[in-house]
Each structure stands twice: as structure tokens, then as C-alpha cells.
Design a protein around this motif. Structure first.
Motif, PDB file in Angstrom:
ATOM      1  N   LEU A  36      16.217  37.076  37.125  1.00  0.00           N
ATOM      2  CA  LEU A  36      15.625  37.852  38.211  1.00  0.00           C
ATOM      3  C   LEU A  36      16.109  39.291  38.300  1.00  0.00           C
ATOM      4  O   LEU A  36      15.603  40.047  39.131  1.00  0.00           O
ATOM      5  CB  LEU A  36      15.909  37.147  39.551  1.00  0.00           C
ATOM      6  N   CYS A  41      13.542  42.130  38.832  1.00  0.00           N
ATOM      7  CA  CYS A  41      12.239  41.581  39.194  1.00  0.00           C
ATOM      8  C   CYS A  41      11.806  42.106  40.565  1.00  0.00           C
ATOM      9  O   CYS A  41      12.574  42.732  41.292  1.00  0.00           O
ATOM     10  CB  CYS A  41      12.263  40.061  39.194  1.00  0.00           C
ATOM     11  N   GLU A  42      10.580  41.830  40.921  1.00  0.00           N
ATOM     12  CA  GLU A  42      10.065  42.205  42.243  1.00  0.00           C
ATOM     13  C   GLU A  42       9.767  40.934  43.026  1.00  0.00           C
ATOM     14  O   GLU A  42       9.140  40.002  42.513  1.00  0.00           O
ATOM     15  CB  GLU A  42       8.806  43.053  42.111  1.00  0.00           C
ATOM     16  N   SER A  74      17.523  40.347  42.307  1.00  0.00           N
ATOM     17  CA  SER A  74      16.711  41.429  41.739  1.00  0.00           C
ATOM     18  C   SER A  74      17.500  42.724  41.649  1.00  0.00           C
ATOM     19  O   SER A  74      17.201  43.595  40.840  1.00  0.00           O
ATOM     20  CB  SER A  74      15.451  41.641  42.581  1.00  0.00           C
TER      21      SER A  74
END
Length: 631
Positions: free
Chosen positions: A373, A376-377, A425
Motif C-alpha cells: 500500500l 497507494c490512494e 499509503s
């Protein structure tokens, strides 16, 4: 004449030589002089030479006008070339000014009608000679709006302006204009705001303190406006399709050019709107909000307490004992399982990675897949009323972004997993103290979206309320529900935030706005290289989205963080972008000039460089370097 029959030159004559020289090197230049608003203009003809500098031309002009007036705001505008002659040390030859040039000596600051997001319109003197980036900063300073780099001016399409003019009645509220003057103070129909008065705010409510009560009443930005009547709302243009939105988004003005250079005239109406949806330093500095404790400061505080012999709360977990989450969740991959529903798996969240297995008993074996992750968004996919608690994860990949949908069973599970994903993230684990704060914030936000009244509060009495519910919802919902149903749902949602301060309520509103699926996405019609059909390009604060225009489905996503470089071929109006891992895309813009898209990409990259250490100053040169055109 016999006197000169030998063809010898005539005796020197000072006056004749000067006249001859003057005739060969000078010409008549026509200049229109604009007076103050309402006064009739004047036109003059001046005999000039090419080596005369612009400053000298203006001096000659003022001497010939012989009018006792402050001309310091006036400058030369060349209509044919659509440019300002602002470099007063340049000569007419250097600018290319010749006898056929019609120039205007006109004020640089002119009145501009600016429609604010609350639909109020103000008339404000704005610089028509500086670039729009500076003009917007000037406007925001007058209205006490910080972070002017996040806003810009939007020009509505001509067909929409004609429609609005046709629909408006003779006494429409949209025709009301507040006049403001930045020269020495701000005057409007609501009162006077002195530039020297600094508004202060109540730390508990976030509203203006009594000592500056005039500020709240007179500034059209901070003043709470009454709801617009339904008939007035019906006159507002509401984009129904992505193509409609693309037509509106084409109207953003070029930040590196002036208003006059873009055809804007005095008293034209423009919209002041947020262009870039990456709000910087949004946490208000008031006591009523819980500020996150920086992990470094927390660790130092904990160490200090330990050395002093006090029992301190353990803010940071032991880094060798990183917490983990384990539970049964549902997963869905659109590209692989388009026709299949969500499927249950056993999920394990450790460090910044999610691993999922067929069942709990298989957790000691190799996982079906691991989701990394970092970078990541995390996008919420939530409907509290329908008990839908989902997450959409967009993870960087060589060809764009991979999508994964995860579905939780309840609010508590959702809050824990979403908080863990958000931290992951950013490259952080659940060992950080901010994890617990993030979980509480998510739970509080879900409570706000719940229609059930908070504990201890009675349900609202709908019958006793006079409310035009249509003013608060989109036409789609107004058609779907009856007025009484809408009123009930609105009042129930209102009760969930009724105990919040004004500042907290505003922050919750922004959170709700940011949780919408299409938050901050601007759409443009483009044609990708090698394609024979038009498609949609969505531009968000951190990614580009390729969308099928016929179905509205997402095709590919590319993150700004993976961009290596981009350029524009101004001759064929094509934008080319190169990403990591040798991925390259190119497209031409169909619904707007490619400069609009180019500026969006460069603008978002510029805003990502902002730092709190900059002490409120911006690198304007860098902004224009990233967003400027071929000039």
C-alpha cells in the motif's frame, strides 16, 4: 535658378536641415486616452520617432492632455497585438510600433464583476495588466482569502451566459452587485471594512468576535447568505453529463497572461472558484480541534517524562512489536472479476502490506496475493444508510493504477482498516500514535453521516419546520423523494452536527465533500494518440484518469508522482507525458486549448512542492516555469 546651376548643394540652413531630418525619421502616432469610468475618452496624434521609449511617449501624452489627474495607474495597450507596453524603457522600434498602430492609454485597474461561490457578485477594481496569477492574489487579499494559488478565475461558455441571461428575470438576485473599492478601504452596500482592521475569531465557535462584528456583516465571503428561492435555483446551470462539465472546465483563464490579453473587458463577469483541490494547511488553528501530535515531539515528551521518573502514557508502540489487523473481509477486482460479486477472504494487515488467504486456516501458508500500500490512494466507498462500508484502493502499477475494492461488515471494522490503509499509503504503520486518532476521526465522520439522531437527542419535528428542501439537494434527489422525506433526512443529518462549533461543522462539511467519488476531478475531452475516438481525461489532485466517454467507466489511471517529464507540441496541440517504467502517453485536447490541461498538470505538481517551512511565501517563478506556455 542660375544661382545653383552648377548643381552645388545649397548653403546650409539649420531650420531646413532639421525639418528634413525630422520628416524622414518621425511619424504621427494615434493614441486613445481613456478617462475615469463614466468620462468620455480623448484621442491625440503625436509626432514621434522610433527611438522614443515608452516612458517618454507617456510623458509627451500627459503634457499634451493638460488635465490635472493622477495618471500613475495608466499604461499603454496595443489592441492589434493584444499586449501591454509595460517595459517603459523599451523603444517604440523595439516593440515594433509603427504609424499604423492604434494605441490606448488606459487604466491598468478596471472594475471586474466577480461571482463568489455563494452566488454573490462583487464589483472590484482588478489589475488588467498583470498576469492572472497575481490578479487572483490581489482579489483574494481584498477578500481575506488565504492560499490564493488554489483559486483562479473561470469564464462561462458563451452558450451558458446566453442561457442565464435569457432565464433571469428583471429582479433576479443574480443581478445584485456589491461594489468594493480597494483604494484605502473596501466599500460595499453592506458597510465599510478598513484594511487596517484585522478580524479576530472566537476560539471556541470559530465565528468572528464581537469586536469585529462589522467584518462578518460586510464581507460577502464570510457572510452567511439566505437560501436561494427554488425559482432562482432553477436558473442555475447544472451540468448533467461529463461533456457538460468538460465545456465548463475549458473556461479557466490562463494564469500566465493578463485579463486584457485574454479578451476580458471591464465589468465582465467571471467566477472565482477553487481550481486546484489540494488544500494546504487546512487544519484551523483553534482550540476546539484536536491537533495531531507529531510523533517526534511525542517521543521526546515521553522520554523526558521517563527521565524525570513520571509514568507517561506510551504514545509510540515498541517498533519491534508492530500491531496487525486480522479479519474476514470481502474483495472485488473489477478487471479480473467484472461479472462476479465480492468474495470473502481472510485478511491480514501487517506493516504496510495486506495479505489475503482463502480462509483463516490458510493464514500460515503462502497468501493468494499481497497488496503493497505504500504510495497507494485510499478512496472511501461508503453509504451509511445502506450499511455499505467499502474501500477503493488504487495501487501504482507499470501501466497506470490497479484497482482493488474491499468491503467491511460494520463501522468499527471499516474505521480500523481505513485508518491502517491511510497510514500505510504514507509509509507508516499502525504503531504510530496517529493511528488511534485516525480511527476516532473516521468513526466521528460516520456518525455525522448517519441519519439516526445522536444519543440523548429527540428526532426532529418535521411538521413544525418550514424548509424548502429542494434548495439543499440535487435535482436528481428532488425528483426521487417527496419534500417531506427530504426534510426529514436533512433534519436528521443536521442533528448529527448541531452540537459542533462553526469551525468543526465547516471541517466536517469539507470532509464530506472530499469523500465524494468525483471530488476535485476536472474533465476534458481528448483524443489519445493512436485512437480514433474521443475520450475523457479526468484530472485530479494526484492522478490522471482515462475514461470511456460512452460508458463512463475508468480505463486507466496514472499518478503524478510517477511522472518523469511532460511537454507540449504547440504546433499540433499535443500533450506528451512520460512516466516511470517506460510508460508514455500522448493526447490532443478537443474541448479546450491544450494550455489549460498543461497548466493543470504543472499547477498540481507545483502545489505538491509547498512546505510549511516556506513561511507563507510562494515561488511564483517556479509556478510559471511549470505552467507557462511556449513563450
Amino acid at each position: 535658378s542660375p544661382l545653383f546651376c552648377n548643381h552645388s548643394p545649397p548653403p546650409p540652413c539649420r531650420n531646413m536641415a532639421t525639418a528634413a531630418e525630422y520628416g524622414h525619421n518621425s511619424w504621427e502616432l494615434s493614441v486613445q486616452v481613456d478617462q475615469r469610468e463614466g468620462d468620455e475618452g480623448m484621442k491625440f496624434k503625436l509626432r514621434v520617432k522610433g527611438d522614443l521609449h515608452v516612458g517618454g511617449l507617456m510623458l509627451k501624452l500627459v503634457e499634451k492632455i493638460k488635465a490635472p489627474q493622477d495618471w500613475s495607474d495608466h499604461a499603454i495597450w496595443w489592441e492589434k497585438r493584444s499586449c501591454w507596453l509595460l517595459k517603459t524603457h523599451w523603444t517604440l522600434d523595439k516593440y515594433g510600433v509603427q504609424a499604423d498602430a492604434d494605441l490606448r492609454y488606459t487604466p491598468q485597474h478596471k472594475p471586474l464583476c466577480i461571482q463568489l461561490p455563494n452566488m454573490k457578485t462583487i464589483r472590484l477594481p482588478v489589475s488588467f495588466s498583470c498576469v492572472v496569477f497575481k490578479a487572483v492574489a490581489e482579489i483574494c487579499k481584498a477578500l481575506n482569502i488565504r492560499r490564493s494559488e488554489e483559486l483562479s478565475l473561470l469564464k462561462l461558455p458563451d452558450d451558458q451566459k446566453k442561457k442565464k441571461k435569457k432565464d433571469k428575470g428583471p429582479e433576479s438576485v443574480f443581478d445584485e452587485i456589491l461594489n468594493m473599492d480597494m483604494a484605502g478601504g473596501i466599500y460595499c452596500s453592506l458597510g465599510l471594512y478598513s484594511k487596517t482592521m484585522t478580524p479576530t475569531y472566537d476560539p471556541d465557535s470559530g465565528s468572528p468576535a464581537s469586536s469585529t462584528s462589522l467584518w462578518f456583516g460586510e464581507n460577502p465571503v464570510t457572510a452567511c447568505q439566505p437560501n436561494l428561492p427554488q425559482e432562482e435555483l432553477a436558473k442555475l446551470f447544472k451540468p448533467l453529463t461529463m461533456e457538460d462539465k468538460a465545456a465548463i472546465n475549458a473556461g479557466w483563464l490562463d494564469s500566465s497572461r493578463s485579463l486584457m490579453e485574454q479578451g476580458i473587458q471591464e465589468n465582465d463577469r467571471l467566477l472565482l472558484r477553487f481550481k486546484y483541490h489540494c488544500f494546504f494547511d487546512l487544519n484551523p488553528k483553534v482550540k476546539c480541534l484536536n491537533h495531531k501530535i507529531d510523533e517526534v515531539e511525542a517521543a521526546l515528551s515521553n522520554l523526558e517524562s521517563t527521565l524525570e521518573g513520571r509514568n507517561a502514557d506510551k504514545i509510540l508502540e515498541d517498533i519491534t512489536d508492530i500491531p496487525k489487523l486480522e479479519d474476514t473481509l470481502k474483495l472485488f477486482r473489477p478487471k479480473r472479476l467484472t461479472l462476479k460479486p465480492y468474495k470473502e477472504y481472510w485478511f491480514v494487515f501487517r506493516d504496510t502490506t495486506i495479505s489475503y488467504y482463502k480462509n483463516k486456516e490458510s493464514a500460515n501458508k503462502e497468501p493468494i496475493e499481497q497488496l503493497h500500500l505504500r504510495g497507494c490512494e485510499v478512496i472511501p466507498d461508503v453509504n451509511v444508510t445502506e450499511k455499505k462500508f467499502g474501500l477503493k484502493l488504487l495501487m501504482p502499477a507499470a501501466d497506470g493504477m490497479n484497482e482493488v475494492y474491499i468491503r467491511c461488515d460494520n463501522e468499527t471494522q471499516y474505521a480500523k482498516w481505513k485508518a491502517a490503509c491511510i497510514l500505510a499509503s504514507k509509509g507508516k504503520t499502525m504503531a504510530y500514535s496517529s493511528y488511534r486518532t485516525e480511527v476516532k476521526n473516521i468513526q466521528s465522520f460516520l456518525q455525522m453521516k448517519s441519519l439516526a439522531p445522536p444519543p440523548g437527542q429527540a428526532a426532529p419535528d418535521v411538521e413544525s419546520m418550514e424548509m424548502k428542501a429542494e434548495c439543499f439537494v440535487s435535482p436528481r434527489y428532488a425528483r426521487k423523494y417527496k419534500t417531506k422525506q427530504l426534510t426529514t433526512r436533512i433534519l436528521e443529518a443536521l442533528h448529527n452536527i448541531s452540537q459542533l462549533s462553526l469551525m468543526e461543522a465547516k471541517m466536517r462539511f469539507i470532509q464530506a465533500w472530499q469523500s465524494l467519488p468525483e471530488f476535485g476531478i476536472k474533465y476534458y475531452i481528448v483524443r489519445f494518440r493512436g485512437s480514433k475516438k474521443d475520450e475523457l481525461l479526468g484530472i485530479s489532485y494526484n492522478r490522471l484518469i482515462r475514461i470511456d466517454m460512452s460508458t463512463g467507466l475508468l480505463v486507466t489511471t496514472w499518478r503524478f508522482s510517477n511522472i518523469k517529464q511532460w511537454n507540449v507540441n504547440w504546433e499540433i496541440k499535443q500533450v506528451t507525458i512520460e512516466f516511470d517504467q517506460s510508460v508514455s502517453i500522448a493526447f490532443s485536447c478537443q474541448s479546450c486549448d491544450c494550455k489549460v490541461v498543461h497548466e493543470y498538470i504543472g499547477g498540481y505538481i507545483f502545489l505538491s512542492t509547498r512546505s510549511k517551512d516556506q513561511n507563507e511565501t510562494l515561488d511564483e517563478e517556479l509556478f510559471h516555469k511549470l505552467t507557462g506556455g511556449q513563450d
